[in-house]
Design a protein around this motif. Sequence first.
Motif, PDB file in Angstrom:
ATOM      1  N   ARG A 107       0.891  -1.866   0.063  1.00 28.96           N
ATOM      2  CA  ARG A 107       0.001  -0.416   0.246  1.00 28.96           C
ATOM      3  C   ARG A 107       1.234   1.833   0.620  1.00 28.96           C
ATOM      4  O   ARG A 107       0.331   2.238   0.682  1.00 28.96           O
ATOM      5  CB  ARG A 107      -1.323  -0.427   1.121  1.00 28.96           C
ATOM      6  N   ALA A 108       2.215   1.042  -0.452  1.00 23.35           N
ATOM      7  CA  ALA A 108       2.930   2.615  -0.548  1.00 23.35           C
ATOM      8  C   ALA A 108       2.439   3.344  -1.703  1.00 23.35           C
ATOM      9  O   ALA A 108       2.088   2.289  -2.240  1.00 23.35           O
ATOM     10  CB  ALA A 108       4.539   2.127  -0.439  1.00 23.35           C
ATOM     11  N   GLN A 109       2.980   4.740  -1.651  1.00 23.35           N
ATOM     12  CA  GLN A 109       2.159   4.934  -3.141  1.00 23.35           C
ATOM     13  C   GLN A 109       3.676   5.413  -3.355  1.00 23.35           C
ATOM     14  O   GLN A 109       4.450   6.604  -2.588  1.00 23.35           O
ATOM     15  CB  GLN A 109       1.188   6.358  -3.119  1.00 23.35           C
ATOM     16  N   VAL A 110       4.365   5.358  -4.751  1.00 25.37           N
ATOM     17  CA  VAL A 110       5.104   6.378  -5.333  1.00 25.37           C
ATOM     18  C   VAL A 110       5.751   6.409  -6.497  1.00 25.37           C
ATOM     19  O   VAL A 110       4.778   6.510  -7.347  1.00 25.37           O
ATOM     20  CB  VAL A 110       6.482   4.792  -4.630  1.00 25.37           C
ATOM     21  N   ALA A 111       6.266   7.412  -6.626  1.00 26.16           N
ATOM     22  CA  ALA A 111       6.630   8.516  -7.948  1.00 26.16           C
ATOM     23  C   ALA A 111       8.100   9.023  -8.007  1.00 26.16           C
ATOM     24  O   ALA A 111       8.136   9.585  -6.879  1.00 26.16           O
ATOM     25  CB  ALA A 111       5.336   9.144  -8.283  1.00 26.16           C
ATOM     26  N   VAL A 112       8.328   8.565  -9.029  1.00 28.74           N
ATOM     27  CA  VAL A 112       9.645   8.977  -9.267  1.00 28.74           C
ATOM     28  C   VAL A 112      10.099   9.417 -10.688  1.00 28.74           C
ATOM     29  O   VAL A 112       9.401   8.812 -11.393  1.00 28.74           O
ATOM     30  CB  VAL A 112      11.263   8.100  -8.509  1.00 28.74           C
ATOM     31  N   TRP A 113       9.984  10.658 -10.679  1.00 31.09           N
ATOM     32  CA  TRP A 113      10.437  11.591 -11.725  1.00 31.09           C
ATOM     33  C   TRP A 113      11.317  12.250 -12.179  1.00 31.09           C
ATOM     34  O   TRP A 113      12.039  12.892 -11.113  1.00 31.09           O
ATOM     35  CB  TRP A 113       8.719  12.219 -12.318  1.00 31.09           C
ATOM     36  N   ARG A 114      11.873  13.083 -13.356  1.00 37.86           N
ATOM     37  CA  ARG A 114      12.325  13.980 -13.743  1.00 37.86           C
ATOM     38  C   ARG A 114      12.255  15.567 -13.913  1.00 37.86           C
ATOM     39  O   ARG A 114      11.157  15.363 -14.423  1.00 37.86           O
ATOM     40  CB  ARG A 114      13.733  13.662 -14.562  1.00 37.86           C
ATOM     41  N   GLU A 115      13.001  16.231 -13.819  1.00 35.95           N
ATOM     42  CA  GLU A 115      12.138  17.545 -14.467  1.00 35.95           C
ATOM     43  C   GLU A 115      13.017  18.721 -13.451  1.00 35.95           C
ATOM     44  O   GLU A 115      13.531  18.630 -13.198  1.00 35.95           O
ATOM     45  CB  GLU A 115      10.849  18.290 -13.317  1.00 35.95           C
TER      46      GLU A 115
END
Lengths: 348, 356
Positions: free
Chosen positions: A253-261
Amino acid sequence: MRMRGAVYSLVIVSLALAAEAAEGLKLRMDAITVPPATGPLVFVVAHNTGDTLYQGQVRLAGPEGWRLTPAERPLELASGETQRLAFNVAEGRTAADNRYEFEITAWDGDQQLSRQQEIFVASAPYYRPPIDGETTAWSDAIPIEFQTEGRSTTVSTHWSRRRFSLLVAVEEDRLVPFEPGASASDPRFDAVQFAITPLEMAEEGDEQLAGRYEFLVVADPDGPGRCFHLAAPDTPEAQFLQPSPLAPREVERAQVAVWREEGVTYYACSLPFLPMRDTVRPSEGREFYFSVLVHDPDGTGIRDLGQAAGLWPSDEDRRSWSRWPGSLWPEPGPRANRVRWGFCSSLY
Amino acid sequence: MSWKALMNAVVRSVCALALVAPGANIAVADQTVWQTEASQASEPIVFRTVLVEDEVEAPAAAGAAAARKLLEALGDAPLQAVVVSECFEDLDYKEELLRGIGSVIPAERIYGTSTYGSFTHQGTGGFDTVSLLGIAGHGIAVSAALVTEMGTSRLAFEEDEPLIRERLHAAGKQLAEKLPRTDQDRLLILLADAHSPKNQYLVEGVQKVVGNDFAITGGSANRNAGQTFVYFQNQAHEDGAVALMLSGDFQLALSGRKAMEEDEVISSARDGMQEALEGMEATPLSVLAFNCAGRRGRLQRPEEELDAIREVLSEEIPLFGLYCAGEVGPLDPTEAKPGVLCGGSGWHVMFTVIGR
């Protein structure tokens, strides 16, 4: 995507993170765990490394316009003893850049030691930001920015009774995503490692056990990101110091987002509080220990929030962080995972 | 039959479980002011408190259970009003809780605020708990007023203090002016979406009407995003404030203490409770305690502060404690202004002993 441009354009520079006097008195400050306008306490930490009793006074001066009470406090420290001295912020104002410069002065007869330290507010305001690859919803966090070899790292936290949320913005040239086959001798991917330690466990816990909740967030080439469980309070030392495969340890139930900007990698993660709720007890004003390591093996190496917070090197350091396949640990390693942190109400 | 009696009859028929005293909104056009009939000196005054924890994520059931338990505790004393302190997370849960309370007690009797938790002689309640204070008996009267759209909930004190002061002064004055007044008025309970240090300006606005020497106590609603509500006649309102005026032939003794460190939090609660009890010259009927959630956060065991209170407060005297985002009452001597009985601040525990 921009986050509080004014905040992110500034740099936290420690003028004297760990002050040590020739006579064996070490002085530093803890982070502030509640926004200054609410009249919190600030703490000076003093440690006597000498062989004899230290008897003196400590005076603390805050940023311009602040009023601290009492202005000074007596200090009596046995050899090897550490104390936290509280000063009340009778008048204080929140700084947009979350940087607060203090001067600590201790004197014992004609021996005087004076040190400056820049500290920050280390507090998670109440909120449940969506983990959606955007930073907009994080605008009411209290970000902490620090520099490692000229590259910026910014840490923001939020809490609710159901979730603990973390956003780490890492300035770097490239993001290397998770590789399940990585080994300790061949570090290949970037990650954010963080630890949450209940105060009681830090003070009274079994030294053979981890005494903390510890996690690893990585980019996933096939998804928004992944979060792994590295340690729980009852994890034995032999286990958390020995790298073992990450894949079976994914946090449910972890929510994860990894992104570049724009040259920055963002790691956003929200964890269910339920497994930690009985010991961390999320509620306004509660404190705990927290820290973050950014693993950037093809860039700056490890970036350490604890070092930016002015923690002293200690015997605890080596056991403070779990090893995992692909991690690289330089000597000297990072500081202990003991940055004093707080849960506070929403800012408005 | 008068319109007041007619309304009361309707209420009784809708909610047969609750024995309620007569009461009505002042005017059909203004549903933000309400009062019961005047108190009668020879009649009894009864206070009771309950604390219920929802362990199964069923807020409506918890609300109904709390309400039933309260009515049972009140016995034959006719209910005047109920004050709700709850800390369910998010509006949908809060509304479910209110629905449950309202299924047992007439909506017009239900006032309160979202808090960070509650405490009574039963213990302390944090996550998903509701506490109710029942005010009953013909010896006490209650009037209530609501203001909304105060315009300060999204203003930061450091950036907008002049505007906050202006708006909360106006809101406080408006709120107090709305309250029906009698010569038996004794205590004003202020529940507001105005956390410390904003709450001081709301209090100052109220004091422009009731005077600096009038007894005011109360607390600021949970200030967390999406949690900030006051309750008026069982409806949730943001950016608002509720005032309850208690009237009758009873006495008050108030005290306030500020503390920010663990040992001082515990000792100040004990000392403040002791001072208020010593100031009560009649038989104590109940104690209201508006306490700072930040103080609770300083404690490894929140029960230790309650234990300190119970060292000096008999279990026979109902205790209604709320953890708030700002407290109203007699300020600690380090903050009190000469000639002003009460103020708004933070890090305080404010005790009010009601006796007769």
